[in-house]
Design a protein around this motif. Structure first.
Motif, PDB file in Angstrom:
ATOM      1  N   LYS A  22     -26.602   2.545   2.212  1.00  0.00           N
ATOM      2  CA  LYS A  22     -25.701   3.057   3.266  1.00  0.00           C
ATOM      3  C   LYS A  22     -26.678   3.364   4.389  1.00  0.00           C
ATOM      4  O   LYS A  22     -26.210   3.728   5.242  1.00  0.00           O
ATOM      5  N   LEU A  23     -27.736   3.456   4.250  1.00  0.00           N
ATOM      6  CA  LEU A  23     -28.947   4.059   5.361  1.00  0.00           C
ATOM      7  C   LEU A  23     -29.427   2.764   5.771  1.00  0.00           C
ATOM      8  O   LEU A  23     -30.464   3.219   6.498  1.00  0.00           O
ATOM      9  N   CYS A  24     -29.079   1.507   5.609  1.00  0.00           N
ATOM     10  CA  CYS A  24     -29.916   0.382   6.177  1.00  0.00           C
ATOM     11  C   CYS A  24     -29.565  -0.636   6.933  1.00  0.00           C
ATOM     12  O   CYS A  24     -28.308  -0.784   6.902  1.00  0.00           O
ATOM     13  N   LEU A  25     -30.137  -0.874   8.154  1.00  0.00           N
ATOM     14  CA  LEU A  25     -29.555  -1.723   9.071  1.00  0.00           C
ATOM     15  C   LEU A  25     -30.646  -3.137   9.123  1.00  0.00           C
ATOM     16  O   LEU A  25     -31.759  -2.895   8.942  1.00  0.00           O
ATOM     17  N   VAL A  26     -30.085  -4.070   9.376  1.00  0.00           N
ATOM     18  CA  VAL A  26     -30.827  -5.279   9.591  1.00  0.00           C
ATOM     19  C   VAL A  26     -30.851  -5.384  11.072  1.00  0.00           C
ATOM     20  O   VAL A  26     -29.770  -5.449  11.668  1.00  0.00           O
ATOM     21  N   GLY A  27     -31.934  -5.751  11.695  1.00  0.00           N
ATOM     22  CA  GLY A  27     -32.039  -5.846  13.293  1.00  0.00           C
ATOM     23  C   GLY A  27     -32.682  -7.063  13.701  1.00  0.00           C
ATOM     24  O   GLY A  27     -33.625  -7.425  12.998  1.00  0.00           O
ATOM     25  N   LYS A  28     -32.227  -7.830  14.721  1.00  0.00           N
ATOM     26  CA  LYS A  28     -32.940  -8.838  15.418  1.00  0.00           C
ATOM     27  C   LYS A  28     -32.716  -8.949  16.622  1.00  0.00           C
ATOM     28  O   LYS A  28     -31.689  -8.414  17.314  1.00  0.00           O
ATOM     29  N   PHE A  29     -33.839  -9.140  17.325  1.00  0.00           N
ATOM     30  CA  PHE A  29     -34.103  -9.157  18.759  1.00  0.00           C
ATOM     31  C   PHE A  29     -33.499 -10.626  19.325  1.00  0.00           C
ATOM     32  O   PHE A  29     -33.881 -11.392  18.868  1.00  0.00           O
ATOM     33  N   ILE A  35     -41.838 -10.459  19.967  1.00  0.00           N
ATOM     34  CA  ILE A  35     -41.977  -9.082  19.902  1.00  0.00           C
ATOM     35  C   ILE A  35     -42.961  -8.606  19.395  1.00  0.00           C
ATOM     36  O   ILE A  35     -43.427  -8.895  17.929  1.00  0.00           O
ATOM     37  N   ASN A  36     -43.947  -7.681  19.990  1.00  0.00           N
ATOM     38  CA  ASN A  36     -44.866  -7.045  19.438  1.00  0.00           C
ATOM     39  C   ASN A  36     -44.707  -5.834  18.457  1.00  0.00           C
ATOM     40  O   ASN A  36     -43.799  -4.778  18.960  1.00  0.00           O
ATOM     41  N   PHE A  37     -44.604  -6.162  17.038  1.00  0.00           N
ATOM     42  CA  PHE A  37     -43.885  -5.222  16.120  1.00  0.00           C
ATOM     43  C   PHE A  37     -44.349  -3.617  16.370  1.00  0.00           C
ATOM     44  O   PHE A  37     -43.589  -2.783  16.418  1.00  0.00           O
ATOM     45  N   ASN A  38     -45.704  -3.555  16.357  1.00  0.00           N
ATOM     46  CA  ASN A  38     -46.202  -2.219  16.699  1.00  0.00           C
ATOM     47  C   ASN A  38     -45.626  -1.154  17.823  1.00  0.00           C
ATOM     48  O   ASN A  38     -45.297  -0.209  17.685  1.00  0.00           O
ATOM     49  N   ALA A  39     -45.824  -2.082  18.843  1.00  0.00           N
ATOM     50  CA  ALA A  39     -45.164  -1.498  19.923  1.00  0.00           C
ATOM     51  C   ALA A  39     -43.728  -1.250  20.271  1.00  0.00           C
ATOM     52  O   ALA A  39     -43.176  -0.158  20.759  1.00  0.00           O
ATOM     53  N   MET A  40     -42.934  -2.158  19.648  1.00  0.00           N
ATOM     54  CA  MET A  40     -41.414  -2.113  19.198  1.00  0.00           C
ATOM     55  C   MET A  40     -41.338  -1.031  18.501  1.00  0.00           C
ATOM     56  O   MET A  40     -40.343   0.058  18.881  1.00  0.00           O
ATOM     57  N   GLU A  41     -42.075  -0.702  17.434  1.00  0.00           N
ATOM     58  CA  GLU A  41     -41.647   0.345  16.604  1.00  0.00           C
ATOM     59  C   GLU A  41     -41.819   1.662  17.184  1.00  0.00           C
ATOM     60  O   GLU A  41     -41.062   2.679  16.948  1.00  0.00           O
ATOM     61  N   ARG A  42     -43.161   1.787  17.821  1.00  0.00           N
ATOM     62  CA  ARG A  42     -43.328   3.051  18.437  1.00  0.00           C
ATOM     63  C   ARG A  42     -42.506   3.363  19.845  1.00  0.00           C
ATOM     64  O   ARG A  42     -42.039   4.728  19.871  1.00  0.00           O
ATOM     65  N   MET A  43     -41.747   2.503  20.453  1.00  0.00           N
ATOM     66  CA  MET A  43     -40.729   2.767  21.319  1.00  0.00           C
ATOM     67  C   MET A  43     -39.526   3.389  20.766  1.00  0.00           C
ATOM     68  O   MET A  43     -38.879   4.119  21.497  1.00  0.00           O
ATOM     69  N   LEU A  44     -38.968   2.417  19.624  1.00  0.00           N
ATOM     70  CA  LEU A  44     -37.854   2.751  18.970  1.00  0.00           C
ATOM     71  C   LEU A  44     -37.861   4.148  18.617  1.00  0.00           C
ATOM     72  O   LEU A  44     -37.111   4.929  18.751  1.00  0.00           O
ATOM     73  N   PRO A  82     -26.207   0.062  23.286  1.00  0.00           N
ATOM     74  CA  PRO A  82     -26.936  -1.284  22.683  1.00  0.00           C
ATOM     75  C   PRO A  82     -28.508  -0.886  23.166  1.00  0.00           C
ATOM     76  O   PRO A  82     -29.162   0.093  23.977  1.00  0.00           O
ATOM     77  N   TRP A  83     -29.381  -1.289  21.978  1.00  0.00           N
ATOM     78  CA  TRP A  83     -30.923  -1.040  22.354  1.00  0.00           C
ATOM     79  C   TRP A  83     -31.628  -2.442  22.772  1.00  0.00           C
ATOM     80  O   TRP A  83     -31.077  -3.443  22.390  1.00  0.00           O
ATOM     81  N   SER A  84     -32.578  -2.265  23.470  1.00  0.00           N
ATOM     82  CA  SER A  84     -33.458  -3.409  23.656  1.00  0.00           C
ATOM     83  C   SER A  84     -34.847  -3.021  23.862  1.00  0.00           C
ATOM     84  O   SER A  84     -35.313  -1.788  23.804  1.00  0.00           O
ATOM     85  N   PHE A  85     -35.682  -4.218  23.541  1.00  0.00           N
ATOM     86  CA  PHE A  85     -37.174  -4.049  23.860  1.00  0.00           C
ATOM     87  C   PHE A  85     -37.613  -5.509  24.544  1.00  0.00           C
ATOM     88  O   PHE A  85     -37.416  -6.369  24.201  1.00  0.00           O
ATOM     89  N   ASN A  86     -38.329  -5.243  25.568  1.00  0.00           N
ATOM     90  CA  ASN A  86     -38.925  -6.211  26.285  1.00  0.00           C
ATOM     91  C   ASN A  86     -37.914  -7.292  26.869  1.00  0.00           C
ATOM     92  O   ASN A  86     -38.067  -8.551  26.456  1.00  0.00           O
ATOM     93  N   HIS A  87     -37.017  -6.802  27.116  1.00  0.00           N
ATOM     94  CA  HIS A  87     -35.686  -7.597  27.786  1.00  0.00           C
ATOM     95  C   HIS A  87     -35.065  -8.451  26.618  1.00  0.00           C
ATOM     96  O   HIS A  87     -34.567  -9.336  27.025  1.00  0.00           O
ATOM     97  N   CYS A  88     -35.242  -8.057  25.440  1.00  0.00           N
ATOM     98  CA  CYS A  88     -34.411  -8.586  24.405  1.00  0.00           C
ATOM     99  C   CYS A  88     -33.600  -7.446  23.604  1.00  0.00           C
ATOM    100  O   CYS A  88     -33.837  -6.635  23.349  1.00  0.00           O
TER     101      CYS A  88
END
Length: 155
Positions: A22-29, A35-44, A82-88
């Protein structure tokens, strides 16, 4: 336990207890950029600021499992998009129990037809212009591009 005894662990047993569906989402850019995972995670995390925290796990190429620990945090994240990271752009899907996260964002056969693209395009914009059925990998279309005319005048 003797040497002849076996320990058999089902994948469901190993994975089931730490996922609250009930609290899980699957996300895809969407986009061709890496996508740099660590940078994306920090930003989000900085943008979402969940009160009870969250956990983002990389599942595969550009596929992430986002687990929240309180419904209010997940609802704020969804409604703030909507959310984005690095123009994705980030596509999100609420994960259902038994659903394979890796199959969530794949288009099924028949979902890349011109008639579907036209109907979807006319719902999204004021006029459908064109479509590209996407890239085929292993006989399946992974995405579809739709061009529409949008009315950007303020009402």
């Amino acid at each position: 336990m003797s040497i002849s005894d076996e320990l058999v662990v089902s994948p469901d047993d190993a994975y089931e207890e730490d996922i609250n569906y009930k609290l899980c989402l699957v996300g895809k850019f969407l986009g061709a950029r890496n996508i740099n995972f660590n940078a994306m995670e920090r930003m989000l995390l900085n943008l979402w600021k969940p009160f009870q925290g969250e956990n983002i796990r990389m599942l595969g190429d550009n596929l992430n499992l986002v687990q929240f620990y309180h419904m209010a945090d997940m609802k704020m994240m969804i409604s703030g998009g909507p959310w984005s990271f690095n123009h994705c752009v980030l596509l999100i899907h609420l994960l259902a129990k038994g659903e394979n996260p890796e199959d969530v964002h794949k288009l099924s056969p028949g979902f890349t037809s011109k008639s579907l693209a036209k109907n979807l395009g006319n719902v999204l914009g004021s006029l459908f212009l064109d479509y590209d059925p996407g890239v085929k990998r292993a006989g399946r279309n992974n995405y579809m591009l739709i061009w529409v005319r949008l009315d950007n005048r303020l009402s």
